[in-house]
Design a protein around this motif. Structure first.
Motif, PDB file in Angstrom:
ATOM      1  N   ARG A 111      -7.589 -13.018 -10.174  1.00 37.11           N
ATOM      2  CA  ARG A 111      -8.508 -12.044  -9.581  1.00 37.11           C
ATOM      3  C   ARG A 111      -8.139 -11.777  -8.118  1.00 37.11           C
ATOM      4  NH1 ARG A 111     -11.995  -8.356 -10.747  1.00 37.11           N
ATOM      5  NH2 ARG A 111     -13.781  -9.180  -9.604  1.00 37.11           N
ATOM      6  N   ALA A 112      -7.712 -12.821  -7.411  1.00 35.73           N
ATOM      7  CA  ALA A 112      -7.251 -12.634  -6.034  1.00 35.73           C
ATOM      8  C   ALA A 112      -6.031 -11.724  -6.008  1.00 35.73           C
ATOM      9  CB  ALA A 112      -6.937 -13.990  -5.394  1.00 35.73           C
ATOM     10  N   PHE A 113      -5.123 -11.926  -6.962  1.00 41.63           N
ATOM     11  CA  PHE A 113      -3.936 -11.071  -7.051  1.00 41.63           C
ATOM     12  C   PHE A 113      -4.333  -9.637  -7.385  1.00 41.63           C
ATOM     13  CE2 PHE A 113      -0.422  -9.161  -9.463  1.00 41.63           C
ATOM     14  CZ  PHE A 113       0.614  -9.324  -8.558  1.00 41.63           C
ATOM     15  N   GLN A 114      -5.266  -9.475  -8.308  1.00 42.94           N
ATOM     16  CA  GLN A 114      -5.752  -8.145  -8.654  1.00 42.94           C
ATOM     17  C   GLN A 114      -6.351  -7.449  -7.436  1.00 42.94           C
ATOM     18  OE1 GLN A 114      -9.193  -8.060 -11.174  1.00 42.94           O
ATOM     19  NE2 GLN A 114      -8.720  -6.074 -12.075  1.00 42.94           N
ATOM     20  N   GLY A 115      -7.062  -8.209  -6.601  1.00 41.44           N
ATOM     21  CA  GLY A 115      -7.672  -7.648  -5.406  1.00 41.44           C
ATOM     22  C   GLY A 115      -6.656  -7.127  -4.404  1.00 41.44           C
ATOM     23  N   ILE A 116      -5.445  -7.719  -4.385  1.00 45.42           N
ATOM     24  CA  ILE A 116      -4.394  -7.227  -3.491  1.00 45.42           C
ATOM     25  C   ILE A 116      -4.101  -5.765  -3.796  1.00 45.42           C
ATOM     26  CG2 ILE A 116      -1.948  -7.453  -2.885  1.00 45.42           C
ATOM     27  CD1 ILE A 116      -2.231 -10.472  -3.363  1.00 45.42           C
ATOM     28  N   GLY A 117      -3.996  -5.442  -5.077  1.00 45.18           N
ATOM     29  CA  GLY A 117      -3.780  -4.049  -5.457  1.00 45.18           C
ATOM     30  C   GLY A 117      -5.029  -3.220  -5.314  1.00 45.18           C
ATOM     31  N   GLY A 118      -6.177  -3.802  -5.683  1.00 42.84           N
ATOM     32  CA  GLY A 118      -7.431  -3.053  -5.647  1.00 42.84           C
ATOM     33  C   GLY A 118      -7.806  -2.591  -4.256  1.00 42.84           C
ATOM     34  N   GLY A 119      -7.365  -3.323  -3.229  1.00 36.21           N
ATOM     35  CA  GLY A 119      -7.714  -2.964  -1.862  1.00 36.21           C
ATOM     36  C   GLY A 119      -7.200  -1.606  -1.435  1.00 36.21           C
ATOM     37  N   GLY A 120      -6.086  -1.176  -2.025  1.00 40.17           N
ATOM     38  CA  GLY A 120      -5.522   0.097  -1.603  1.00 40.17           C
ATOM     39  C   GLY A 120      -6.002   1.297  -2.387  1.00 40.17           C
ATOM     40  N   LEU A 121      -6.722   1.080  -3.485  1.00 41.57           N
ATOM     41  CA  LEU A 121      -7.021   2.189  -4.386  1.00 41.57           C
ATOM     42  C   LEU A 121      -7.996   3.199  -3.784  1.00 41.57           C
ATOM     43  CD1 LEU A 121      -7.168   0.378  -7.855  1.00 41.57           C
ATOM     44  CD2 LEU A 121      -5.213   1.353  -6.645  1.00 41.57           C
ATOM     45  N   ASN A 122      -9.192   2.752  -3.411  1.00 40.73           N
ATOM     46  CA  ASN A 122     -10.206   3.696  -2.924  1.00 40.73           C
ATOM     47  C   ASN A 122      -9.763   4.455  -1.681  1.00 40.73           C
ATOM     48  OD1 ASN A 122     -11.834   2.675  -4.969  1.00 40.73           O
ATOM     49  ND2 ASN A 122     -13.657   2.685  -3.691  1.00 40.73           N
ATOM     50  N   SER A 123      -9.263   3.714  -0.675  1.00 38.14           N
ATOM     51  CA  SER A 123      -8.918   4.358   0.589  1.00 38.14           C
ATOM     52  C   SER A 123      -7.747   5.319   0.422  1.00 38.14           C
ATOM     53  CB  SER A 123      -8.586   3.300   1.646  1.00 38.14           C
ATOM     54  OG  SER A 123      -7.521   2.478   1.223  1.00 38.14           O
ATOM     55  N   LEU A 124      -6.766   4.971  -0.414  1.00 43.25           N
ATOM     56  CA  LEU A 124      -5.621   5.851  -0.602  1.00 43.25           C
ATOM     57  C   LEU A 124      -5.981   7.084  -1.416  1.00 43.25           C
ATOM     58  CD1 LEU A 124      -2.755   3.249  -1.069  1.00 43.25           C
ATOM     59  CD2 LEU A 124      -3.052   4.847   0.818  1.00 43.25           C
ATOM     60  N   VAL A 125      -6.927   6.962  -2.357  1.00 41.59           N
ATOM     61  CA  VAL A 125      -7.401   8.143  -3.070  1.00 41.59           C
ATOM     62  C   VAL A 125      -7.978   9.150  -2.078  1.00 41.59           C
ATOM     63  CG1 VAL A 125      -9.204   9.037  -4.600  1.00 41.59           C
ATOM     64  CG2 VAL A 125      -7.796   7.129  -5.343  1.00 41.59           C
TER      65      VAL A 125
END
Length: 483
Positions: A111-125
């Protein structure tokens, strides 16, 4: 000759062709914030380690809080499309690994690894939408993304309970894969962004790593200290030492960094500082409700995961409606101070009412205070963001937004982890129905003091008139990407 740095004028059809895969990414990103909550009891029973289950949420929030800020800078340096695709791939790999986890420790790590990718999704959209849509048309298309984000937020508890009861909790992660894979293909083929020129800035990697180190050690200190490890034990003393040293190093790095992840100058403003604290407190109480109300309903009242998830939907609707009410009112009047005062009081009293819940408490006596708590947190979140943004110079708006959302994520992570420790401690090593009920009541009761503190801060916070630019933000005409 066309200038490659200027976005071409696109037709509505062309914009929508790009926007659809972006909205799919936004959907799975926002879905992930709420879909896990109702499945946690089922996950705990299957994988064991129920006392560590809150870290399934905290691990994701911690890593995503840091990478949200880092990926914004990376997008400026190497191209937003490229970094966006990398973020999606990391998020999907993390989703697959989380779904395949065989014990609670590996689930937390993945889940921590998933969060690394998840952090960029909303702001980059949001940043990509800003790249492809002219400013005068932006509010129209941001309304679409807002609807998608809201639907995902509300659908999460429903789908999480449904998967946990009818299929398998593992599908709360597998559902991301087909949607994300389709989005990757469409983005690779359809999204063409203008070339960026000029200074590209630097990524404050040291600041990001130190921020992650400090927040993680503080969380471990607060959750492990006490019954598990005495506060004078080597483990706890080591965590305290690492936390203090890490904080000192972080402040030194941020003071010297040319483009710090959280500029310390922002906190010279009392309004910004109070807004950051209120944002963190509101997020803390929100995650306490999202994670532990379904657990209470399943453990104490015997509801299924699906039905327990339905209890959260009115709370999230209350939050969305309150946000929708506050924004236009603030834009029209320029006044905002009253909302965090009302919101803190409403959320605090409502969470106290939830703490009175027992085995025979009727559903309406849980749903009504949850709905009011959601409305109170909606008022707080809306104003914390607007007031904090309004407190800084317009050229620092994106940086301030990123810093505020950092505190939002950290608040959620602390709420999940610390109150998980409170719950486990109150239950004891041999929980009975009575001690279990008392433990949940303790958790909900101790969320109220955070709202009391927020209420006091709201009373003392100065009210700075909104700038013209911030009025447009409050009206929803301008979306501020976070950096």
């Amino acid at each position: 000759m066309e200038d490659p740095t200027v976005p071409p004028l696109l037709t509505h059809r062309a914009i929508m062709a790009i926007l659809v895969p972006l909205m799919l990414v936004l959907f799975i990103s926002n879905l992930d914030q709420t879909i896990v909550a109702t499945a946690l009891p089922t996950i705990g029973k299957e994988l064991g380690g129920t006392d560590q289950i809150s870290w399934v949420a905290s691990a994701y929030l911690l890593t995503s809080a840091v990478t949200t800020l880092l990926f914004g800078k990376l997008g400026d340096m190497f191209g937003r499309k490229r970094i966006f695709l990398v973020s999606i791939v990391i998020f999907l790999i993390g989703s697959i690994l989380a779904a395949a986890s065989r014990n609670i420790l590996w689930l937390i790590i993945f889940r921590a690894f998933q969060g690394i990718g998840g952090g960029g999704l909303n702001s980059l959209v949001m940043a990509i939408v800003g790249d492809i849509v002219p400013a005068r048309q932006r509010s129209r298309y941001q309304a679409y993304t807002g609807i998608v984000a809201t639907l995902a937020l509300i659908a999460g508890p429903f789908l999480g309970g449904l998967f946990a009861d009818a299929v398998s909790w593992r599908w709360i992660f597998y559902i991301n894969v087909p949607i994300g894979a389709f989005a990757i293909i469409m983005i690779a083929l359809r999204v063409h962004l203008p070339r960026r020129t000029g200074p590209r800035g630097r990524v404050d990697v040291a600041g990001g790593l130190l921020a992650a180190l400090v927040t993680t050690t503080v969380l471990l200190f607060t959750t492990l200290g006490g019954p598990g490890h005495s506060f004078d034990s080597p483990v706890i003393l080591s965590l305290a030492g690492v936390g203090v040293a890490g904080l000192a190093a972080y402040l030194l790095v941020e003071r010297r960094a040319s483009e710090p992840i959280t500029p310390l100058s922002l906190f010279r403003s009392g309004i910004f500082t109070i807004s950051s604290i209120q944002f963190g407190f509101a997020s803390l109480v929100l995650f306490v409700a999202m994670l532990y109300v379904p657990l209470f309903l399943q453990t104490v009242q015997g509801y299924s995961a699906f039905v327990a998830g339905l209890f959260l939907i009115p709370m999230l609707l209350g939050l969305v409606v309150a946000t929708a009410i506050a924004g236009p009112f603030i834009a029209r009047t320029g006044r905002y101070k009253i909302f965090p005062v009302i919101g803190s009081a409403l959320a605090g009293v409502s969470m106290w009412a939830v703490s009175l819940g027992a085995q025979e408490t009727p559903a309406w006596a849980i749903i009504v205070p949850l709905t009011l708590a959601g409305a109170g947190m909606g008022f707080m979140i809306q104003v914390a963001l607007l007031a904090g943004q309004n407190a800084v110079e317009y050229r620092h708006l994106g940086t301030a937004t990123g810093a505020l959302n950092f505190f939002k994520s950290i608040g959620g992570a602390f709420g999940a982890a610390i109150f998980g420790a409170i719950l486990t401690t109150a239950m004891g090593s041999h929980p009975t129905p009575l001690t279990t009920l008392h433990a949940f009541q303790t958790v909900f009761f101790w969320s109220a003091p955070f709202m009391i503190a927020s209420f006091v801060l709201a009373l003392v916070m100065p009210e700075k008139p909104l700038s013209e630019e911030m009025i447009e933000v409050a009206e929803g005409k301008v979306e501020v990407p976070e950096y």
